[in-house]
Design an enzyme around this catalytic site. Structure first.
Site, PDB file in Angstrom:
ATOM      1  N   ILE A 152       0.835  -1.216   0.000  1.00  0.00           N
ATOM      2  CA  ILE A 152       0.000   0.000   0.000  1.00  0.00           C
ATOM      3  C   ILE A 152       0.868   1.264   0.000  1.00  0.00           C
ATOM      4  O   ILE A 152       0.480   2.290  -0.577  1.00  0.00           O
ATOM      5  CB  ILE A 152      -1.014  -0.009   1.168  1.00  0.00           C
ATOM      6  N   SER A 210      11.868   1.092   6.894  1.00  0.00           N
ATOM      7  CA  SER A 210      11.410  -0.257   6.589  1.00  0.00           C
ATOM      8  C   SER A 210      12.581  -1.201   6.762  1.00  0.00           C
ATOM      9  O   SER A 210      13.727  -0.812   6.514  1.00  0.00           O
ATOM     10  CB  SER A 210      10.890  -0.308   5.139  1.00  0.00           C
ATOM     11  N   ARG A 211      12.294  -2.454   7.181  1.00  0.00           N
ATOM     12  CA  ARG A 211      13.397  -3.402   7.417  1.00  0.00           C
ATOM     13  C   ARG A 211      14.051  -3.810   6.104  1.00  0.00           C
ATOM     14  O   ARG A 211      15.260  -3.977   6.014  1.00  0.00           O
ATOM     15  CB  ARG A 211      12.861  -4.631   8.149  1.00  0.00           C
ATOM     16  N   LYS A 256      -5.333   1.878   7.980  1.00  0.00           N
ATOM     17  CA  LYS A 256      -6.370   1.086   8.633  1.00  0.00           C
ATOM     18  C   LYS A 256      -5.907  -0.361   8.751  1.00  0.00           C
ATOM     19  O   LYS A 256      -5.135  -0.801   7.893  1.00  0.00           O
ATOM     20  CB  LYS A 256      -7.704   1.155   7.886  1.00  0.00           C
ATOM     21  N   ASP A 291      -9.608  -7.702   7.293  1.00  0.00           N
ATOM     22  CA  ASP A 291      -8.690  -6.673   6.759  1.00  0.00           C
ATOM     23  C   ASP A 291      -9.389  -5.909   5.638  1.00  0.00           C
ATOM     24  O   ASP A 291      -9.489  -4.680   5.700  1.00  0.00           O
ATOM     25  CB  ASP A 291      -7.369  -7.295   6.300  1.00  0.00           C
TER      26      ASP A 291
HETATM   27  P1  NAP Z   1       2.527  -5.438   3.053  1.00  0.00           P
HETATM   28  O1  NAP Z   1       2.616  -5.427   1.565  1.00  0.00           O
HETATM   29  O2  NAP Z   1       2.814  -6.704   3.779  1.00  0.00           O
HETATM   30  O3  NAP Z   1       3.484  -4.268   3.555  1.00  0.00           O
HETATM   31  C1  NAP Z   1       3.681  -3.977   4.910  1.00  0.00           C
HETATM   32  C2  NAP Z   1       5.149  -3.697   5.126  1.00  0.00           C
HETATM   33  O4  NAP Z   1       5.367  -3.450   6.515  1.00  0.00           O
HETATM   34  C3  NAP Z   1       6.032  -4.873   4.774  1.00  0.00           C
HETATM   35  O5  NAP Z   1       6.468  -4.806   3.429  1.00  0.00           O
HETATM   36  C4  NAP Z   1       7.175  -4.783   5.753  1.00  0.00           C
HETATM   37  O6  NAP Z   1       8.262  -4.108   5.157  1.00  0.00           O
HETATM   38  C5  NAP Z   1       6.656  -3.927   6.900  1.00  0.00           C
HETATM   39  N1  NAP Z   1       6.519  -4.701   8.138  1.00  0.00           N
HETATM   40  C6  NAP Z   1       6.893  -4.275   9.359  1.00  0.00           C
HETATM   41  N2  NAP Z   1       6.654  -5.210  10.277  1.00  0.00           N
HETATM   42  C7  NAP Z   1       6.130  -6.261   9.645  1.00  0.00           C
HETATM   43  C8  NAP Z   1       5.675  -7.534  10.067  1.00  0.00           C
HETATM   44  N3  NAP Z   1       5.735  -7.916  11.352  1.00  0.00           N
HETATM   45  N4  NAP Z   1       5.162  -8.369   9.123  1.00  0.00           N
HETATM   46  C9  NAP Z   1       5.101  -8.006   7.833  1.00  0.00           C
HETATM   47  N5  NAP Z   1       5.521  -6.811   7.376  1.00  0.00           N
HETATM   48  C10 NAP Z   1       6.032  -5.943   8.290  1.00  0.00           C
HETATM   49  O7  NAP Z   1       1.087  -4.964   3.542  1.00  0.00           O
HETATM   50  P2  NAP Z   1       0.147  -3.858   2.882  1.00  0.00           P
HETATM   51  O8  NAP Z   1      -0.801  -4.501   1.954  1.00  0.00           O
HETATM   52  O9  NAP Z   1       0.958  -2.731   2.383  1.00  0.00           O
HETATM   53  O10 NAP Z   1      -0.712  -3.455   4.152  1.00  0.00           O
HETATM   54  C11 NAP Z   1      -0.172  -2.672   5.201  1.00  0.00           C
HETATM   55  C12 NAP Z   1      -1.324  -1.988   5.915  1.00  0.00           C
HETATM   56  O11 NAP Z   1      -2.036  -1.213   4.942  1.00  0.00           O
HETATM   57  C13 NAP Z   1      -2.339  -2.961   6.520  1.00  0.00           C
HETATM   58  O12 NAP Z   1      -2.822  -2.468   7.733  1.00  0.00           O
HETATM   59  C14 NAP Z   1      -3.464  -3.006   5.482  1.00  0.00           C
HETATM   60  O13 NAP Z   1      -4.729  -3.273   6.062  1.00  0.00           O
HETATM   61  C15 NAP Z   1      -3.413  -1.587   4.943  1.00  0.00           C
HETATM   62  N6  NAP Z   1      -3.961  -1.457   3.585  1.00  0.00           N
HETATM   63  C16 NAP Z   1      -3.610  -2.333   2.593  1.00  0.00           C
HETATM   64  C17 NAP Z   1      -4.216  -2.234   1.341  1.00  0.00           C
HETATM   65  C18 NAP Z   1      -3.882  -3.168   0.198  1.00  0.00           C
HETATM   66  O14 NAP Z   1      -4.627  -3.188  -0.802  1.00  0.00           O
HETATM   67  N7  NAP Z   1      -2.800  -3.936   0.248  1.00  0.00           N
HETATM   68  C19 NAP Z   1      -5.145  -1.239   1.104  1.00  0.00           C
HETATM   69  C20 NAP Z   1      -5.421  -0.322   2.107  1.00  0.00           C
HETATM   70  C21 NAP Z   1      -4.830  -0.462   3.350  1.00  0.00           C
HETATM   71  P3  NAP Z   1       9.751  -4.443   5.668  1.00  0.00           P
HETATM   72  O15 NAP Z   1       9.921  -5.933   5.565  1.00  0.00           O
HETATM   73  O16 NAP Z   1      10.603  -3.665   4.722  1.00  0.00           O
HETATM   74  O17 NAP Z   1       9.835  -3.966   7.087  1.00  0.00           O
END
Ligand code: NAP
Length: 309
Positions: free
Chosen positions: A15, A37-38, A91, A169
């Site tokens: 996101i 970010s890690r 969120k 989610d």
């Molecule tokens: P994602 O692709 O997994 O990205 C989250 C990032 O956070 C990871 O790439 C990771 O980057 C970091 N991170 C830090 N601690 C972590 C942990 N314990 N486990 C996994 N990743 C960790 O997730 P996302 O889809 O972007 O979603 C993140 C948030 O945005 C969520 O709350 C989700 O509900 C919200 N969101 C997502 C969307 C969507 O369509 N994907 C839409 C709206 C809102 P590093 O490894 O570099 O630390």
């Protein structure tokens, strides 16, 4: 015009790349000053692997926007507020209600803004839906929120772990829209949750809710739905039927499509954050997360087959 606020983006995943980086680039009120970010990196700004390292660097920062999964977000937000920065949360705003209440109190005590965002509330049809429903009597609401987890959340193991919310989610986006557009209060009356064997969060959920102690609201949430996703809300009233489709992007009244808002969801979020900061105001509506918490409290649970991404 005043200088743009220096913003750090935390959690460079799906996101952050799809929505936050383009929205920040387009919003004159903010300038991206750092990424945390890690593993993920953003070209052209200093990168840090942890919020503590950013704080220690003494780089001037005014605000952070946090896009990590919900578990662990409280620690990052609390450290950012302690550093004197304004905080915007993706969120859901936290893994528990109490941790978000604690952040609200910390923001108030330190005179900083805490913005718990609900991006779906800025879908093009949502404001029009809220306006049309004012003064209407709601008779019943039927919701389908069905998508393929493998397509929309590829490899995101955290989403099916405890605290990841599972099908809530995406489902919490629907609850954020409902709580914004329905004129009366909404409470959970029952739920059925299916957990894949060995996972800590549900992959499907059936919800029964009551609006204003009168109208039944049913929601079918499914993370295993292949093909075209359905993110639809149908609201029958005493004076016609309202339908929101595509997650709030399109609004129909008695089958006739209505014009929608022109600004995108994420540009609208950053505009709102820029409005809150000068007055050190917070915007933290926990009704969607409360409904999810109540589904976990009240829901009957079943176990389904193991799930592999
Ligand atoms: P994602 O692709 O997994 O990205 C989250 C990032 O956070 C990871 O790439 C990771 O980057 C970091 N991170 C830090 N601690 C972590 C942990 N314990 N486990 C996994 N990743 C960790 O997730 P996302 O889809 O972007 O979603 C993140 C948030 O945005 C969520 O709350 C989700 O509900 C919200 N969101 C997502 C969307 C969507 O369509 N994907 C839409 C709206 C809102 P590093 O490894 O570099 O630390």
């Amino acid at each position: 015009m005043s200088e743009p606020l220096k913003l750090a983006l935390v959690g460079i995943g799906k996101i952050a790349r799809d929505q936050h980086l383009p929205a920040i680039a387009a919003e004159a009120g903010f300038a991206l000053a750092a990424a945390v970010s890690r593993n993920g990196r953003v070209e052209g700004v200093p990168n840090f692997t942890d919020i503590a390292a950013l704080i220690e660097s003494r780089l001037p920062i005014d605000a952070v926007s946090i896009c990590t999964p919900p578990v662990g977000r409280h620690r990052i937000a609390a450290q950012a507020l302690s550093a004197g920065w304004h905080v915007m949360l993706e969120k859901p705003p936290g893994a528990t209600l109490a941790e978000v209440h604690a952040l609200e109190a910390q923001a108030q005590a330190t005179g900083r803004s805490l913005f718990a965002t609900w991006h779906s509330r800025h879908g093009a049809g949502v404001a029009g839906a809220a306006a049309w429903l004012l003064e209407k009597q709601i008779r019943r609401v039927d919701i389908a929120w069905r998508e393929d987890i493998r397509v929309w959340h590829p490899g995101q193991e955290w989403i099916l772990a405890a605290g990841g919310l599972g099908v809530f989610d995406p489902g919490i986006n629907m609850l954020s829209i409902l709580t914004a557009i329905l004129p009366g209060p909404l409470r959970l009356a029952g739920a059925r949750l299916a957990f894949p064997a060995g996972r800590g969060a549900p992959i499907t959920a059936m919800l029964e809710m009551i609006h204003d102690e009168v109208a039944h609201v049913t929601a079918d949430l499914d993370f295993r739905a292949t093909g075209t996703p359905r993110w639809d809300i149908v609201i029958e009233t005493d004076r016609g039927t309202l339908t929101l489709t595509e997650g709030g992007a399109r609004l129909w009244i008695d089958g006739v499509e209505q014009p929608g808002a022109a600004i995108g969801e994420y540009p609208a979020l950053y505009q709102r954050f820029a409005e809150l900061i000068p007055a050190a105001q917070s915007d933290c509506d926990l009704r969607p997360l409360t409904l999810v918490a109540d589904a976990f409290l009240l829901g009957e649970r079943t176990e389904t087959d193991t799930f592999v991404f």
